[in-house]
Design an enzyme around this catalytic site. Sequence first.
Site, PDB file in Angstrom:
ATOM      1  N   CYS A  79      13.268  11.135   6.571  1.00 36.33           N
ATOM      2  CA  CYS A  79      13.531  10.991   7.727  1.00 36.33           C
ATOM      3  C   CYS A  79      15.053  11.334   8.884  1.00 36.33           C
ATOM      4  CB  CYS A  79      13.403   9.067   7.895  1.00 36.33           C
ATOM      5  SG  CYS A  79      14.636   8.318   6.890  1.00 36.33           S
ATOM      6  N   GLU A 119      10.013   1.184  10.146  1.00 34.10           N
ATOM      7  CA  GLU A 119      11.557   2.119   9.357  1.00 34.10           C
ATOM      8  C   GLU A 119      10.087   3.549  10.437  1.00 34.10           C
ATOM      9  OE1 GLU A 119      14.089   1.949   8.735  1.00 34.10           O
ATOM     10  OE2 GLU A 119      14.450  -0.448   8.314  1.00 34.10           O
ATOM     11  N   GLU A 122       9.944  15.986  15.748  1.00 29.63           N
ATOM     12  CA  GLU A 122      10.496  15.648  14.226  1.00 29.63           C
ATOM     13  C   GLU A 122       9.397  16.783  13.481  1.00 29.63           C
ATOM     14  OE1 GLU A 122       9.064  12.475  11.903  1.00 29.63           O
ATOM     15  OE2 GLU A 122      10.829  12.305  11.606  1.00 29.63           O
ATOM     16  N   LYS A 181       0.902  -0.986   0.013  1.00 33.05           N
ATOM     17  CA  LYS A 181      -0.220   0.063  -0.184  1.00 33.05           C
ATOM     18  C   LYS A 181       0.968   1.338  -0.397  1.00 33.05           C
ATOM     19  CE  LYS A 181      -2.007   2.184   2.777  1.00 33.05           C
ATOM     20  NZ  LYS A 181      -1.886   4.291   2.376  1.00 33.05           N
ATOM     21  N   GLY A 189       7.154   4.916   8.026  1.00 30.68           N
ATOM     22  CA  GLY A 189       6.139   6.066   9.004  1.00 30.68           C
ATOM     23  C   GLY A 189       6.499   6.464   9.692  1.00 30.68           C
TER      24      GLY A 189
HETATM   25  P1  NAD Z   1       2.910   7.957   8.366  1.00 28.96           P
HETATM   26  O1  NAD Z   1       2.174   7.441   9.754  1.00 28.96           O
HETATM   27  O2  NAD Z   1       1.217   9.457   8.409  1.00 28.96           O
HETATM   28  O3  NAD Z   1       2.003   6.786   7.350  1.00 28.96           O
HETATM   29  C1  NAD Z   1       2.943   6.304   6.044  1.00 28.96           C
HETATM   30  C2  NAD Z   1       1.727   5.062   5.814  1.00 28.96           C
HETATM   31  O4  NAD Z   1       1.021   4.429   6.269  1.00 28.96           O
HETATM   32  C3  NAD Z   1       0.583   5.745   4.996  1.00 28.96           C
HETATM   33  O5  NAD Z   1       0.299   5.323   4.287  1.00 28.96           O
HETATM   34  C4  NAD Z   1      -0.461   5.679   5.596  1.00 28.96           C
HETATM   35  O6  NAD Z   1      -1.730   5.981   4.852  1.00 28.96           O
HETATM   36  C5  NAD Z   1      -0.488   4.423   6.237  1.00 28.96           C
HETATM   37  N1  NAD Z   1      -1.370   4.779   8.052  1.00 28.96           N
HETATM   38  C6  NAD Z   1      -1.625   5.716   8.389  1.00 28.96           C
HETATM   39  N2  NAD Z   1      -2.590   5.178   9.838  1.00 28.96           N
HETATM   40  C7  NAD Z   1      -2.743   3.794   9.545  1.00 28.96           C
HETATM   41  C8  NAD Z   1      -3.180   2.954  10.294  1.00 28.96           C
HETATM   42  N3  NAD Z   1      -4.057   3.484  10.974  1.00 28.96           N
HETATM   43  N4  NAD Z   1      -3.184   1.625   9.557  1.00 28.96           N
HETATM   44  C9  NAD Z   1      -2.494   1.189   9.060  1.00 28.96           C
HETATM   45  N5  NAD Z   1      -2.065   2.178   8.427  1.00 28.96           N
HETATM   46  C10 NAD Z   1      -1.842   3.453   8.589  1.00 28.96           C
HETATM   47  O7  NAD Z   1       3.462   8.625   8.019  1.00 28.96           O
HETATM   48  P2  NAD Z   1       4.014   9.439   6.821  1.00 28.96           P
HETATM   49  O8  NAD Z   1       3.617  10.942   7.129  1.00 28.96           O
HETATM   50  O9  NAD Z   1       3.687   8.949   5.512  1.00 28.96           O
HETATM   51  O10 NAD Z   1       5.677   9.829   6.213  1.00 28.96           O
HETATM   52  C11 NAD Z   1       6.271  10.417   7.334  1.00 28.96           C
HETATM   53  C12 NAD Z   1       7.289   9.827   8.489  1.00 28.96           C
HETATM   54  O11 NAD Z   1       7.744   8.917   7.913  1.00 28.96           O
HETATM   55  C13 NAD Z   1       7.786  10.535   8.862  1.00 28.96           C
HETATM   56  O12 NAD Z   1       8.140  10.517  10.283  1.00 28.96           O
HETATM   57  C14 NAD Z   1       9.087   9.849   9.126  1.00 28.96           C
HETATM   58  O13 NAD Z   1      10.203  10.134   9.214  1.00 28.96           O
HETATM   59  C15 NAD Z   1       9.202   8.399   8.063  1.00 28.96           C
HETATM   60  N6  NAD Z   1      10.430   7.865   7.475  1.00 28.96           N
HETATM   61  C16 NAD Z   1      10.721   6.533   7.982  1.00 28.96           C
HETATM   62  C17 NAD Z   1      11.771   6.304   7.306  1.00 28.96           C
HETATM   63  C18 NAD Z   1      13.025   5.845   7.183  1.00 28.96           C
HETATM   64  O14 NAD Z   1      13.832   4.945   7.151  1.00 28.96           O
HETATM   65  N7  NAD Z   1      12.612   5.279   9.275  1.00 28.96           N
HETATM   66  C19 NAD Z   1      11.958   6.360   5.717  1.00 28.96           C
HETATM   67  C20 NAD Z   1      10.848   7.796   5.298  1.00 28.96           C
HETATM   68  C21 NAD Z   1       9.805   7.780   6.234  1.00 28.96           C
END
Ligand code: NAD
Length: 498
Positions: free
Chosen positions: A305, A271, A402, A195, A248
């Site tokens: 990130c 991650e 963050e 997804k 995320g």
């Molecule tokens: P997010 O947590 O809002 O969303 C990430 C994904 O999770 C999306 O696909 C979203 O639709 C899904 N999601 C949201 N709620 C959910 C639920 N209740 N159940 C299952 N899935 C759900 O994060 P974002 O805003 O898309 O991304 C930014 C974040 O990602 C930042 O915190 C960043 O640091 C992190 N990130 C980490 C890395 C790493 O390698 N550590 C890499 C890239 C981004």
Amino acid sequence: METQHSSIPIKLNLSNFIAGKFAPPSAKTFPVVNPATEEQIAVCSEASVEEVDQAVAAAKRAFYKGIDGHKAWKDVPGAERKALLKKLAELMQRDLDIIAKLNSIDLGAPMMASKALTMGAIAKLDWCAATAERITGETVEPKPNPDGSGSNLFSCSWRQPFGVVAGIAPWNIPAVSFVVKVGAAVACGNTIVYKDSEKTPLAGAYLAQLSAEAGFPPGIINVIHGHGVPAGEALSLHMDVRMITFTGSCVTGKVITANSGRSNLKKVCLELGGKSAAIVFEDADLPKAIQNAFMSFTRNSGQVCAAHTRVYAHESILDQFVDGLKQYAARVVPGDPMLPDTRMGPLVDSKQYDRVKGYLAAAQHEAHFLHGTSDPVKNKGYYIQPTILVPNSDDVSVVRDEIFGPIVCVMPFKTEEEVLARVNDTEFGLHGGIYTTNLSKALRVSREMEAGTVGINTGIIVDDRLPFGGWKQSGSGRENGTAFIEDFTELKTVHIAY
Ligand code: NAD
């Protein structure tokens, strides 16, 4: 379901891709918006719980039985998985410009950065392909069988796939996210339901199409679209999903972990976010430290990130360091991602823009602005200029949270012991930077830093051959290297009496 805007370079199907075909458009859809223009550029299917079920059922069938006469994926050897992944990497190389443009249109990344990211994604896929033939277990020295039968035992362990893996991705690195999740799952012999983020579905949709062209049998790679709820939630609660690879925010990572506990205790690899720090010592190569520090907090408009968003500069070089940063900041004006000279584009959407603006407003009371403003003027597009802050203390929101925007906090320090305590005083642990010409100090400090990766006199480097991931609340599990094999496989121990 097709795109509606001429700036998308190809016909793109934004329906769910299940069992090797694009499904009919879902009953519900959501708009895809170009963050540089705020124009709606497409509508995308929103997978319902039933459609998630269909995707998981297809992945399960493909794993155990095979679909449309193909053999069960669980019986497909590593060499065949490798060949398919390599073919997909070749097609990505052929279509590099298209994929890069898709990344730029829905994410807002400048074309030059999108191309670099896509090339990185191709290299990662090649690495996953090579790894498909290196899934190894252990053997131990044979020994007498303890059952008293007089026979001996030869014992070993195998690594085997889970079956159905779910991948849930963020929006900040679309093609890379697809590759690290799909490539790793498939290399290890799993099938996957992936997804994409609802904010950036274009590249994933195109890569679904390419996976069919590469010859992946139906059901091995399924791509669904939609928001966290219902699609992501349904995946994380699904009884037939055996492992979930999530990238995320920490907040969502905790929800997914809880959902695993509420359903089938599926393995969860995370991650997550970061608030990474760099330390610039008095003996650092300052021009290099300044350049890297600037790149780190402005790349992808700060939506990275591992970005070094806290920089501790020794008090003796603080003024020189911030002067250098200000000079870079003055030269970079965020602009149209499609123009060849643009170095920084917009933030991904209005929600992220409002979030960053909220922190800028808070910074009025928490910090002193060296560059940027607490109240940016908004025209078309979600643009924020590079912002340099000197906070009042380490205990304010701009230092602790963050933000995911082009904002850096610069703070002076006096001693190594003091700065290490301040650097580690966070719940995150993704990355750390050290700038010094003293090798002993560099190694001593890198040993003490609580982070999954440390860069010494360098910016953020992700080497496909080595693990990448976070300590503390920045995650669990690892991507890249051979470490991902441990995350994407089950272990089986086998004893043979002879
Ligand atoms: P997010 O947590 O809002 O969303 C990430 C994904 O999770 C999306 O696909 C979203 O639709 C899904 N999601 C949201 N709620 C959910 C639920 N209740 N159940 C299952 N899935 C759900 O994060 P974002 O805003 O898309 O991304 C930014 C974040 O990602 C930042 O915190 C960043 O640091 C992190 N990130 C980490 C890395 C790493 O390698 N550590 C890499 C890239 C981004």
